[in-house]
Every structure is written in C-alpha cells, then in structure tokens.
Design a protein around this motif. Sequence first.
Motif, PDB file in Angstrom:
ATOM      1  N   VAL A 242       0.993  -0.912  -0.111  1.00 28.92           N
ATOM      2  CA  VAL A 242       0.021  -0.046   0.002  1.00 28.92           C
ATOM      3  C   VAL A 242       0.798   1.074  -0.029  1.00 28.92           C
ATOM      4  CG1 VAL A 242      -1.805   1.389   1.206  1.00 28.92           C
ATOM      5  CG2 VAL A 242      -1.887  -1.262   1.053  1.00 28.92           C
ATOM      6  N   ILE A 243       0.431   2.034  -1.063  1.00 29.15           N
ATOM      7  CA  ILE A 243       1.590   3.252  -1.134  1.00 29.15           C
ATOM      8  C   ILE A 243       0.828   4.527  -1.135  1.00 29.15           C
ATOM      9  CG2 ILE A 243       3.092   2.072  -2.767  1.00 29.15           C
ATOM     10  CD1 ILE A 243       1.846   3.607  -4.935  1.00 29.15           C
ATOM     11  N   SER A 244      -0.565   4.630  -0.844  1.00 26.44           N
ATOM     12  CA  SER A 244      -1.386   5.712  -0.676  1.00 26.44           C
ATOM     13  C   SER A 244      -2.610   5.343  -0.231  1.00 26.44           C
ATOM     14  CB  SER A 244      -1.534   6.327  -1.933  1.00 26.44           C
ATOM     15  OG  SER A 244      -2.191   7.965  -1.729  1.00 26.44           O
ATOM     16  N   VAL A 245      -3.192   6.138   0.815  1.00 31.33           N
ATOM     17  CA  VAL A 245      -4.329   5.986   1.512  1.00 31.33           C
ATOM     18  C   VAL A 245      -5.186   7.214   1.508  1.00 31.33           C
ATOM     19  CG1 VAL A 245      -5.591   5.247   3.607  1.00 31.33           C
ATOM     20  CG2 VAL A 245      -3.734   4.241   2.866  1.00 31.33           C
ATOM     21  N   ASN A 246      -6.521   7.295   1.060  1.00 29.36           N
ATOM     22  CA  ASN A 246      -7.314   8.419   0.940  1.00 29.36           C
ATOM     23  C   ASN A 246      -8.316   8.301   2.186  1.00 29.36           C
ATOM     24  OD1 ASN A 246      -9.381  10.353   0.124  1.00 29.36           O
ATOM     25  ND2 ASN A 246      -7.852  10.880  -1.474  1.00 29.36           N
ATOM     26  N   LYS A 247      -8.635   9.103   2.806  1.00 29.28           N
ATOM     27  CA  LYS A 247      -9.600   9.032   3.894  1.00 29.28           C
ATOM     28  C   LYS A 247     -11.065   8.990   3.278  1.00 29.28           C
ATOM     29  CE  LYS A 247      -6.667  11.658   7.241  1.00 29.28           C
ATOM     30  NZ  LYS A 247      -6.522  12.761   8.040  1.00 29.28           N
ATOM     31  N   SER A 248     -11.128   9.348   2.139  1.00 25.99           N
ATOM     32  CA  SER A 248     -12.628   9.018   1.645  1.00 25.99           C
ATOM     33  C   SER A 248     -12.954   7.877   1.386  1.00 25.99           C
ATOM     34  CB  SER A 248     -12.642  10.015   0.039  1.00 25.99           C
ATOM     35  OG  SER A 248     -12.484  11.491   0.501  1.00 25.99           O
ATOM     36  N   GLY A 249     -11.984   6.713   1.410  1.00 21.18           N
ATOM     37  CA  GLY A 249     -12.510   5.374   1.377  1.00 21.18           C
ATOM     38  C   GLY A 249     -11.679   4.525   0.588  1.00 21.18           C
ATOM     39  N   TRP A 250     -10.643   4.695   0.050  1.00 22.63           N
ATOM     40  CA  TRP A 250      -9.868   3.984  -0.757  1.00 22.63           C
ATOM     41  C   TRP A 250      -8.376   3.937  -0.458  1.00 22.63           C
ATOM     42  CZ3 TRP A 250     -11.406   8.670  -2.934  1.00 22.63           C
ATOM     43  CH2 TRP A 250     -10.695   9.546  -3.557  1.00 22.63           C
TER      44      TRP A 250
END
Length: 338
Positions: A242-250
């Motif tokens: 996992v290289i990026s996480v978005n708080k909007s859900g993905w």
Amino acid sequence: MPPQIDDLQTPALLVDAAAFRDNIATMSEALPGTRLRPHVKAHKCTELARRQAEAGHANFCCATLREMEGMAAASLGEDLLLANEVVDAKRLSGLNDRARISIAIDSPETLEAARAAGIPEVLIDVNVGLPRCGCDPSEAGALADTARRAGLGVRGVMGYEGHAVGLADRAERTRQVEDAMAILAKAHEEVGGEIVSAGGTGSYDINAVATEIQAGSYALMDTAYATLGLPFANALTVIATVISVNKSGWAVADCGLKALGMDHGNPSMLDGGLVWFCSDEHVTFSPPEGKALPRIGDKVRVVPAHVDPTVAYHESLHVFDAATNQVIETWPVDLRGW
C-alpha cells in the motif's frame, strides 16, 4: 533464515506451496501420464515444469520457440510439441539431438517451415470453432498427405476448443466441447496418427475424445477459472505494498497493469476488498465492508484474473509456506520472451 513474503520487493508473484502441490496431485490422479500434456505457456517456468514431470507428466506443449528451447535445455524434452504455427522454425533445428520435437501445422507454408527446420514430426492443427489457427476440417487429410510426401511423420491432429473451455454453464460447456470434438474426430479419421491433442483446464474432465489434454492453468489457477467449480485452488497471488491511502475510502497498492494480466477483467483482493480499477503501476481498492482502511506500507495480496500473462510480466515465482509466510524456494520465470 528464509525471507518472509513481506520482505519481498513488490509487486511479486507468490505461489502457495500446499495449494500448488494439491493441484498437481489432483490433475495427476485425473489424467495420469500421457493423458495430460501440460502447457508451459501458463507458467513459463522450467522448475515448475519439473514438478509436473515428477508427477508423471513428462510430455509438454509450448507456445513459443523460446519455451521449446528452454525446455530442451532443462532436459525436459522427452516429448515437446510446439502447439502454435510459425513460419520460421529454424531455431528448433538444433534441438533434435536433445528432445523429441513436433510442431503444429495448418497450411502448406507452415508445413514448409517445419520441413526447412528439419523437424521430423507434425500434428495437423484443425479449426474446431475458435476463430484462430487451424485448417478447415475438410483440408486436414490432404495436408497430412502432403506432409508425409515431404518426409514428415504425421502424429495426428490438434484442435483447441478455446471458445468453450471458459463457459460458466457446465452443461453448455459440455455441449460445445462435444460439438468441437466431433469435428476433430472426423478430421482425425482422414489424417490418421495416434494423437488427438486438445482441451484445457476448463474441459479437462469433459473432453472424452482427446488422447491428451493441453491444460496449463490448473497448476496455479486464476479468478476466471475459479468461477467454474473446478477442483483446483488459487495458488497464485501477487503481493503488493500500500503506497497511498485516501480518507474518503480508498487505498492504492503498487500492483497495476504492468504486473497483472487484465484481459479477463479486474483482479480480486485476497481479503475480500473491492478493486475499483487498475492503472499502469497502481491498483485502487477499498477494504471489505466494515473494515478499516489499510496503512501505508501494509502488504496486500491480489488474485489475478488470468494467470498466463500475469506470470509473463514477472521474473520470479516465490514459493511460500502459508502457515509461516516464509519463502521456501524462488523459481525463475525462465521461459519468457520469444
């Protein structure tokens, strides 16, 4: 200590050792010995092929000149079939002293290519319904006669019911396989020879006409074949970071179009997460319902939809023990290229 799968540079191919062994054993029991001619195009790995040979399947088919050369060099050339047409087979001319070589032909031109390369034996490839290679069934006997006059041994016929092997409805799959094999059987009457070569993982237990089945995907499997209720487990996954996480859900992991065969659709997340889409180096996904987003640096495992092109993107297969997550062996994908 052997590395853990989480220590691998991602994306990387993983092979669950137990699932792989079970798949090999299941097929060996269903189609022992020469009833199966494993297709190495599915895995492009001589070490994996060696395990198939140890299970009693010493005859192989290949899709490329490179696969034929590599199998012969690995002393896996007891009986190699190039199950594909080529118009220049001269690279195979030096293999006759190390392997039994046969090649599929469907025209005077591919016949001449075999003769010019000094390949002693051929199979007549017959079109049985898939609009791809294969001569018209009515022409198979005449092509066989021409081959024999040119000094080639004609071992029999080949025909791939690829339009039927992946059909979800087993009854319809069976019907279409039977229709295709009726065409091949009739052509075989005109051609002669001891071999009727056909089939794949999706028809291995349905095709009652072929003397040998050209299955390959069964050893590792993918999500497309997994929908057919076959007795083979998904042994192959791609581990990604996992290289990026978005708080909007993905979240995004480093496993995209350049690491996955996508012609059969999106991959699946092993933990049940939802794949949104893939781009060149990325897979965008959401976690399973009710689960928290992963953290950057977490590892996820992705199940490819199509095993053959997925493996061809990678240099190694990492065989691991699912109980400990330790890498047991690393096998080079040494049959890539042309």
